[in-house]
Design a protein around this motif. Structure first.
Motif, mmCIF file in Angstrom:
data_model
loop_
_atom_site.group_PDB
_atom_site.id
_atom_site.type_symbol
_atom_site.label_atom_id
_atom_site.label_comp_id
_atom_site.label_asym_id
_atom_site.label_seq_id
_atom_site.Cartn_x
_atom_site.Cartn_y
_atom_site.Cartn_z
ATOM 1 N N ARG A 26 0.881 14.870 19.928
ATOM 2 C CA ARG A 26 1.268 14.953 18.524
ATOM 3 C C ARG A 26 -0.035 15.040 17.738
ATOM 4 O O ARG A 26 -1.028 14.415 18.093
ATOM 5 N N GLY A 27 -0.026 15.825 16.686
ATOM 6 C CA GLY A 27 -1.219 15.928 15.870
ATOM 7 C C GLY A 27 -1.742 17.352 15.802
ATOM 8 O O GLY A 27 -1.005 18.317 16.011
ATOM 9 N N ALA A 28 -3.039 17.452 15.512
ATOM 10 C CA ALA A 28 -3.666 18.761 15.281
ATOM 11 C C ALA A 28 -3.508 19.672 16.490
ATOM 12 O O ALA A 28 -3.612 19.232 17.637
ATOM 13 N N ILE A 29 -3.245 20.945 16.186
ATOM 14 C CA ILE A 29 -3.086 21.949 17.243
ATOM 15 C C ILE A 29 -3.549 23.305 16.709
ATOM 16 O O ILE A 29 -3.346 23.621 15.541
ATOM 17 N N ALA A 30 -4.198 24.057 17.593
ATOM 18 C CA ALA A 30 -4.613 25.419 17.259
ATOM 19 C C ALA A 30 -3.605 26.380 17.879
ATOM 20 O O ALA A 30 -3.142 26.169 19.000
ATOM 21 N N ILE A 31 -3.278 27.445 17.146
ATOM 22 C CA ILE A 31 -2.379 28.480 17.633
ATOM 23 C C ILE A 31 -3.221 29.666 18.077
ATOM 24 O O ILE A 31 -3.914 30.288 17.269
ATOM 25 N N HIS A 32 -3.163 29.940 19.372
ATOM 26 C CA HIS A 32 -3.916 31.042 19.959
ATOM 27 C C HIS A 32 -2.954 32.191 20.240
ATOM 28 O O HIS A 32 -1.941 32.007 20.914
ATOM 29 N N ALA A 33 -3.249 33.355 19.724
ATOM 30 C CA ALA A 33 -2.453 34.553 19.993
ATOM 31 C C ALA A 33 -2.950 35.148 21.301
ATOM 32 O O ALA A 33 -4.105 35.546 21.411
ATOM 33 N N GLY A 34 -2.064 35.159 22.291
ATOM 34 C CA GLY A 34 -2.425 35.743 23.573
ATOM 35 C C GLY A 34 -2.624 37.253 23.454
ATOM 36 O O GLY A 34 -2.447 37.839 22.385
ATOM 37 N N LYS A 35 -2.949 37.864 24.558
ATOM 38 C CA LYS A 35 -3.210 39.311 24.540
ATOM 39 C C LYS A 35 -1.940 40.139 24.670
ATOM 40 O O LYS A 35 -1.970 41.338 24.450
ATOM 41 N N ALA A 36 -0.820 39.502 25.019
ATOM 42 C CA ALA A 36 0.441 40.231 25.181
ATOM 43 C C ALA A 36 1.191 40.303 23.854
ATOM 44 O O ALA A 36 1.217 39.346 23.082
ATOM 45 N N VAL A 37 1.773 41.465 23.591
ATOM 46 C CA VAL A 37 2.592 41.677 22.396
ATOM 47 C C VAL A 37 3.977 42.122 22.849
ATOM 48 O O VAL A 37 4.097 43.093 23.596
ATOM 49 N N ASP A 38 5.004 41.413 22.411
ATOM 50 C CA ASP A 38 6.388 41.787 22.717
ATOM 51 C C ASP A 38 6.813 42.823 21.678
ATOM 52 O O ASP A 38 7.270 42.479 20.589
ATOM 53 N N LYS A 39 6.627 44.088 22.010
ATOM 54 C CA LYS A 39 6.905 45.171 21.055
ATOM 55 C C LYS A 39 8.390 45.285 20.743
ATOM 56 O O LYS A 39 8.755 45.668 19.626
ATOM 57 N N LYS A 40 9.241 44.934 21.705
ATOM 58 C CA LYS A 40 10.687 44.954 21.451
ATOM 59 C C LYS A 40 11.035 43.923 20.371
ATOM 60 O O LYS A 40 11.812 44.213 19.464
ATOM 61 N N ALA A 41 10.448 42.742 20.454
ATOM 62 C CA ALA A 41 10.691 41.716 19.431
ATOM 63 C C ALA A 41 10.160 42.180 18.074
ATOM 64 O O ALA A 41 10.798 41.952 17.047
ATOM 65 N N CYS A 42 9.012 42.838 18.069
ATOM 66 C CA CYS A 42 8.434 43.337 16.809
ATOM 67 C C CYS A 42 9.350 44.347 16.135
ATOM 68 O O CYS A 42 9.325 44.496 14.915
ATOM 69 N N ALA A 43 10.160 45.045 16.932
ATOM 70 C CA ALA A 43 11.063 46.066 16.388
ATOM 71 C C ALA A 43 12.373 45.483 15.876
ATOM 72 O O ALA A 43 13.132 46.177 15.191
ATOM 73 N N HIS A 44 12.640 44.207 16.180
ATOM 74 C CA HIS A 44 13.861 43.571 15.678
ATOM 75 C C HIS A 44 13.815 43.594 14.154
ATOM 76 O O HIS A 44 12.803 43.222 13.557
#
Length: 149
Positions: free
Chosen positions: A31-49
């Motif tokens: 619990r507490g501070a957390i960094a959000i790291h964007a991985g190298k994979a992109v779900d293009k199907k989700a982006c098209a929703h």
């Protein structure tokens, strides 16, 4: 600071505060501070929703190629870790005897299969400039001063 690697567009949706829960097959006691790291994979199907595409466009991301990858893109607070279950055909989250319902929209942004975990994220601060970093499985330690150099 602890960090978690998340595929795009989910990482950006979290960074923007549009997605409040990250679903995982495993719980965390952190619990507490957390960094959000964007991985190298992109779900293009989700982006098209349509709903996701609208949200991303509203924030200036016209195509999946606009999304940052391989970088820490935000910091925030991991508030709680909830376990999902189905009650009367609706997803319900439970943590330490407390119950929380989620919106249908939030449900559409994750895998809330019964028994999975929903990490509640809040107080997101999107970074002005993503900081390149190598991602890892599970929770990992991110040192901005080391990665940022």
């Amino acid at each position: 600071m602890r960090a978690v690697t998340i595929r795009q567009p989910w990482a950006t949706l979290i960074a923007l505060g549009e997605k409040r829960f990250e679903t995982r097959s495993w719980a965390t006691k952190h619990r507490g501070a957390i960094a959000i790291h964007a991985g190298k994979a992109v779900d293009k199907k989700a982006c098209a929703h349509p709903a996701i595409k609208t949200i991303l466009s509203k924030h200036g991301y016209s195509t999946p190629n606009d999304l940052p990858i391989g970088a820490v893109i935000a910091t925030g607070v991991l508030m709680d870790c909830w376990q999902s279950f189905i009650q009367e055909a609706q997803v319900v989250l439970e943590s330490a005897g407390r119950i929380k319902n989620i919106t249908a929209f939030e449900e559409s942004l994750g895998d809330y299969t019964e028994g999975r975990y929903a990490w509640e994220l809040d107080q997101m601060n999107i970074l002005q400039k993503p900081i390149p970093a190598k991602g890892y499985l599970s929770l990992w330690n991110w040192e901005e001063s080391i990665e940022g150099n």
